[in-house]
Design an enzyme around this catalytic site. Structure first.
Site, PDB file in Angstrom:
ATOM      1  N   ASP A 136       1.472  20.278 -20.877  1.00 44.49           N
ATOM      2  CA  ASP A 136       0.746  19.023 -21.049  1.00 44.49           C
ATOM      3  C   ASP A 136       1.708  18.121 -21.822  1.00 44.49           C
ATOM      4  OD1 ASP A 136      -0.684  16.847 -21.861  1.00 44.49           O
ATOM      5  OD2 ASP A 136      -2.513  17.955 -22.326  1.00 44.49           O
TER       6      ASP A 136
ATOM      7  N   LYS B 231      -0.292   7.474 -23.511  1.00 45.71           N
ATOM      8  CA  LYS B 231       0.115   7.755 -24.900  1.00 45.71           C
ATOM      9  C   LYS B 231       1.610   7.455 -25.065  1.00 45.71           C
ATOM     10  CE  LYS B 231      -3.856  10.231 -24.485  1.00 45.71           C
ATOM     11  NZ  LYS B 231      -4.676  10.224 -23.284  1.00 45.71           N
TER      12      LYS B 231
ATOM     13  N   PHE C 159      -7.902  21.396 -24.865  1.00 48.09           N
ATOM     14  CA  PHE C 159      -8.132  19.960 -24.936  1.00 48.09           C
ATOM     15  C   PHE C 159      -9.340  19.680 -24.060  1.00 48.09           C
ATOM     16  CE2 PHE C 159      -7.928  15.500 -23.917  1.00 48.09           C
ATOM     17  CZ  PHE C 159      -7.997  15.011 -25.209  1.00 48.09           C
ATOM     18  N   THR C 160     -10.156  18.715 -24.473  1.00 47.38           N
ATOM     19  CA  THR C 160     -11.458  18.474 -23.836  1.00 47.38           C
ATOM     20  C   THR C 160     -11.380  18.348 -22.314  1.00 47.38           C
ATOM     21  OG1 THR C 160     -11.119  16.140 -24.351  1.00 47.38           O
ATOM     22  CG2 THR C 160     -12.463  17.396 -25.898  1.00 47.38           C
TER      23      THR C 160
ATOM     24  N   ARG D   8     -13.861  15.079 -33.870  1.00 48.42           N
ATOM     25  CA  ARG D   8     -13.155  16.159 -33.184  1.00 48.42           C
ATOM     26  C   ARG D   8     -13.624  17.474 -33.815  1.00 48.42           C
ATOM     27  NH1 ARG D   8     -10.495  14.449 -28.471  1.00 48.42           N
ATOM     28  NH2 ARG D   8     -12.722  14.416 -28.254  1.00 48.42           N
TER      29      ARG D   8
ATOM     30  N   PHE E 259     -19.127  14.369 -26.105  1.00 47.61           N
ATOM     31  CA  PHE E 259     -18.751  13.510 -27.236  1.00 47.61           C
ATOM     32  C   PHE E 259     -18.648  12.040 -26.851  1.00 47.61           C
ATOM     33  CE2 PHE E 259     -14.367  12.960 -25.870  1.00 47.61           C
ATOM     34  CZ  PHE E 259     -14.184  14.066 -25.064  1.00 47.61           C
TER      35      PHE E 259
ATOM     36  N   TYR F  61       0.842  -1.211   0.000  1.00 51.23           N
ATOM     37  CA  TYR F  61       0.000   0.000   0.000  1.00 51.23           C
ATOM     38  C   TYR F  61       0.873   1.255   0.000  1.00 51.23           C
ATOM     39  CZ  TYR F  61      -3.806   3.177   0.817  1.00 51.23           C
ATOM     40  OH  TYR F  61      -4.717   4.193   0.654  1.00 51.23           O
TER      41      TYR F  61
HETATM   42  N1  PM9 Z   1      -6.485  12.091 -24.870  1.00 53.27           N
HETATM   43  C1  PM9 Z   1      -7.224  11.026 -26.833  1.00 53.27           C
HETATM   44  O1  PM9 Z   1      -7.838  10.112 -27.367  1.00 53.27           O
HETATM   45  C2  PM9 Z   1      -8.135  10.222 -24.637  1.00 53.27           C
HETATM   46  C3  PM9 Z   1      -9.385  10.787 -24.123  1.00 53.27           C
HETATM   47  S1  PM9 Z   1     -10.164  12.133 -24.913  1.00 53.27           S
HETATM   48  C4  PM9 Z   1     -10.958  11.474 -26.187  1.00 53.27           C
HETATM   49  O2  PM9 Z   1      -6.538  11.861 -27.467  1.00 53.27           O
HETATM   50  C5  PM9 Z   1      -4.071  15.380 -23.884  1.00 53.27           C
HETATM   51  C6  PM9 Z   1      -3.314  16.164 -24.899  1.00 53.27           C
HETATM   52  C7  PM9 Z   1      -4.751  14.248 -24.251  1.00 53.27           C
HETATM   53  C8  PM9 Z   1      -5.493  13.520 -23.261  1.00 53.27           C
HETATM   54  C9  PM9 Z   1      -6.275  12.403 -23.610  1.00 53.27           C
HETATM   55  C10 PM9 Z   1      -5.473  14.005 -21.927  1.00 53.27           C
HETATM   56  C11 PM9 Z   1      -6.224  13.287 -20.852  1.00 53.27           C
HETATM   57  C12 PM9 Z   1      -4.775  15.132 -21.642  1.00 53.27           C
HETATM   58  N2  PM9 Z   1      -4.091  15.810 -22.614  1.00 53.27           N
HETATM   59  O3  PM9 Z   1      -7.227  10.318 -21.165  1.00 53.27           O
HETATM   60  O4  PM9 Z   1      -7.208  11.220 -18.893  1.00 53.27           O
HETATM   61  O5  PM9 Z   1      -4.709  13.841 -25.511  1.00 53.27           O
HETATM   62  O6  PM9 Z   1      -5.314   9.845 -19.649  1.00 53.27           O
HETATM   63  O7  PM9 Z   1      -5.595  12.092 -20.547  1.00 53.27           O
HETATM   64  C13 PM9 Z   1      -7.254  11.149 -25.395  1.00 53.27           C
HETATM   65  P1  PM9 Z   1      -6.396  10.803 -20.042  1.00 53.27           P
END
Ligand code: PM9
Length: 461
Positions: free
Chosen positions: A218, A261, A127-128, A385, A452, A75
């Site tokens: 980011d 990623k 970014f979303t 998008r 979305f 833990y």
């Molecule tokens: N990006 C992508 O598919 C996954 C979810 S949104 C459809 O591109 C950036 C630049 C991203 C991103 C996620 C996040 C969030 C932050 N910044 O999905 O929470 O491209 O791990 O990261 C997606 P998490």
């Protein structure tokens, strides 16, 4: 005709395979209707080639899988955490690390910790999830990206750059004390995976520091950004991607990171920073929302895989193959004059749905429909998008209407071969030939946040 290129191939060989299902057109017509014309609502087993995202869909190496067996699931004080911390210091250069379950966990904690209600947050395009967390913390997002980023046809080697005049104007108009921070996404996902130059990042940092404004990177796909700098920016051609990546991070005070990623894993993320007080606040917050500060919502084995992924992702042959594969796909489409965002980005190709379906108005969701039609045509799954992703203006309640109305075809790392890419490109090209038959959509269900992911649609008859 394209010039005959010297052949190149994957810098790995395949050890384990996952079968994919081939379906009929009738089957897919039914599946997409049941999914409300939203590719996020399809079952993955009904998808043939999944280009929805490169997030958490990467193939791990044998080295990473071996690391999974070394998970220390204590833990508190897991040895995998300390290894991850060492690697974040070594490859990113930040002093302090707080792991999170994924990128948005990091965004949530940073936004809640740093933004005061009513403050502005600058960024090179939204970014979303990032913008939503900034808004939920009471911030107001202001886009300060260069104009070229909003034009799919504009050719610029660093189309993700911050417009320094826009940033300076914001500081003058609102006052530096009313700006919580600037987020630099590099490369810029929503602009088409477009990179930011080192020179621009240095200038952003200098301007921000002059006004005592924090710079947040980011860093989600920053290794791809470093590769573009190596290929395109004078003075960096003889540096390694790892050196460029670390230098880029050095012009920021903190970073949020989705490890799903660049880091070649299926889950994981972190927030890192150089300021001890900020670290203390984040470390306290993580125990409320994610888990103890030495695991942040991850298993020990996940942290091990992420730390190992960091080492692999920065190897020159891996990163260059990754970006070249995307370029290969874009060349196939460009040869047939398919409207796409130019130049090709690092992780995906973005179809310009505004041009592709130029007879469908933006309020009838052309990109949403194009993604659905592509799935029906061949079982290839992409992602909208455009206007759906952009959501609504929190003050007026109206749709945000972005200039970019796109479908993203994203390439998971080490998953698909060139033959898969050929099949996907063929389908896009065939669909383009019969584009005039397509009809628009009406939204019939809209969730309040990140619509979305779950919105549902019907075809307008
Ligand atoms: N990006 C992508 O598919 C996954 C979810 S949104 C459809 O591109 C950036 C630049 C991203 C991103 C996620 C996040 C969030 C932050 N910044 O999905 O929470 O491209 O791990 O990261 C997606 P998490």
């Amino acid at each position: 005709m394209m010039e005959k290129r010297k052949p190149w191939a994957e810098p790995y060989k395949i050890k384990v395979v996952e079968p994919v299902k081939m379906t009929t057109r009738e089957y897919r017509e039914k599946a997409i209707e049941e999914a409300g014309y939203n590719t996020f609502l399809l079952r993955s087993e009904d998808v043939y080639i999944d280009l929805l995202t490169d997030s958490g869909t990467n193939a791990m190496s044998d080295y990473q899988w071996a690391g999974m067996m070394l998970g220390d699931e204590a833990y508190a004080g897991s040895k995998n955490y300390y290894y991850l911390e060492d690697n974040v210091r070594k490859y990113y250069g930040y002093k302090y690390l707080v792991p999170t379950h994924q990128g948005r966990g990091a965004e949530h904690m940073l936004s809640q910790t740093v933004i005061k209600k009513g403050q502005f947050v600058a960024g090179n395009m939204y970014f979303t999830t990032t913008r939503l967390h900034q808004e939920l913390a009471g911030g107001k997002f202001v886009d300060v990206i260069i104009d070229e980023a909003h034009d799919p046809d504009a050719i610029h080697p660093f189309k993700g750059n911050v417009d320094l005049d826009k940033f300076e104007k914001l500081i003058k108009e609102k006052g530096a004390e009313n700006i919580a921070y600037i987020t630099v996404g590099a490369p810029v996902n929503m602009a088409g995976g477009q990179p930011v130059s080192m020179e621009n990042m240095k200038q952003v940092h200098a301007l921000a520091k002059k006004h005592n404004i924090m710079v947040v990177l980011d860093a989600t796909r920053n290794m791809e950004n470093a590769y573009f700098i190596q290929q395109r920016e004078k003075g960096y051609e003889n540096k390694t991607v790892a050196e460029i990546h670390k230098e880029f991070c050095s012009y920021s005070d903190a970073a949020t990171m989705s490890g799903k990623k660049d880091l070649l894993v299926n889950i994981g993320g972190f927030v890192a920073c150089n300021d001890y007080d900020l670290f203390q606040k984040l470390r306290n917050m993580v125990v409320v929302y994610e888990g103890l500060h030495t695991y942040g919502g991850l298993a020990g084995r996940d942290m091990e895989a992420m730390a190992r992924g960091m080492e692999e992702a920065l190897q020159e042959e891996n990163i260059s193959f990754r970006v070249k594969q995307v370029k290969y796909f874009s060349d196939l489409l460009e040869e047939e004059n398919i409207p796409i965002v130019k130049p090709a980005g690092g992780h995906a190709i973005f179809l310009n749905a505004r041009k592709f379906y130029d007879h469908i108005p933006q309020d009838e969701f052309p990109a949403q429909k194009l993604a659905a039609d592509l799935y029906v045509d061949s079982g290839v799954r992409g992602m909208e998008r455009g206007i759906v992703s952009a959501g609504r203006n929190p003050e007026t309640g109206d749709h945000n209407r972005p200039k970019l109305e796109l479908v993203r075809l994203t390439f998971p790392r080490r998953v698909y071969t060139q033959a898969h890419l050929d099949v996907a490109a063929y389908s896009v090209i065939e669909l383009y030939k019969k584009r005039h038959q397509a009809k628009g959509l009406r939204m019939v269900y809209e969730p309040p946040y990140l619509r979305f992911f779950q919105a549902r649609f019907e075809v307008i008859k």
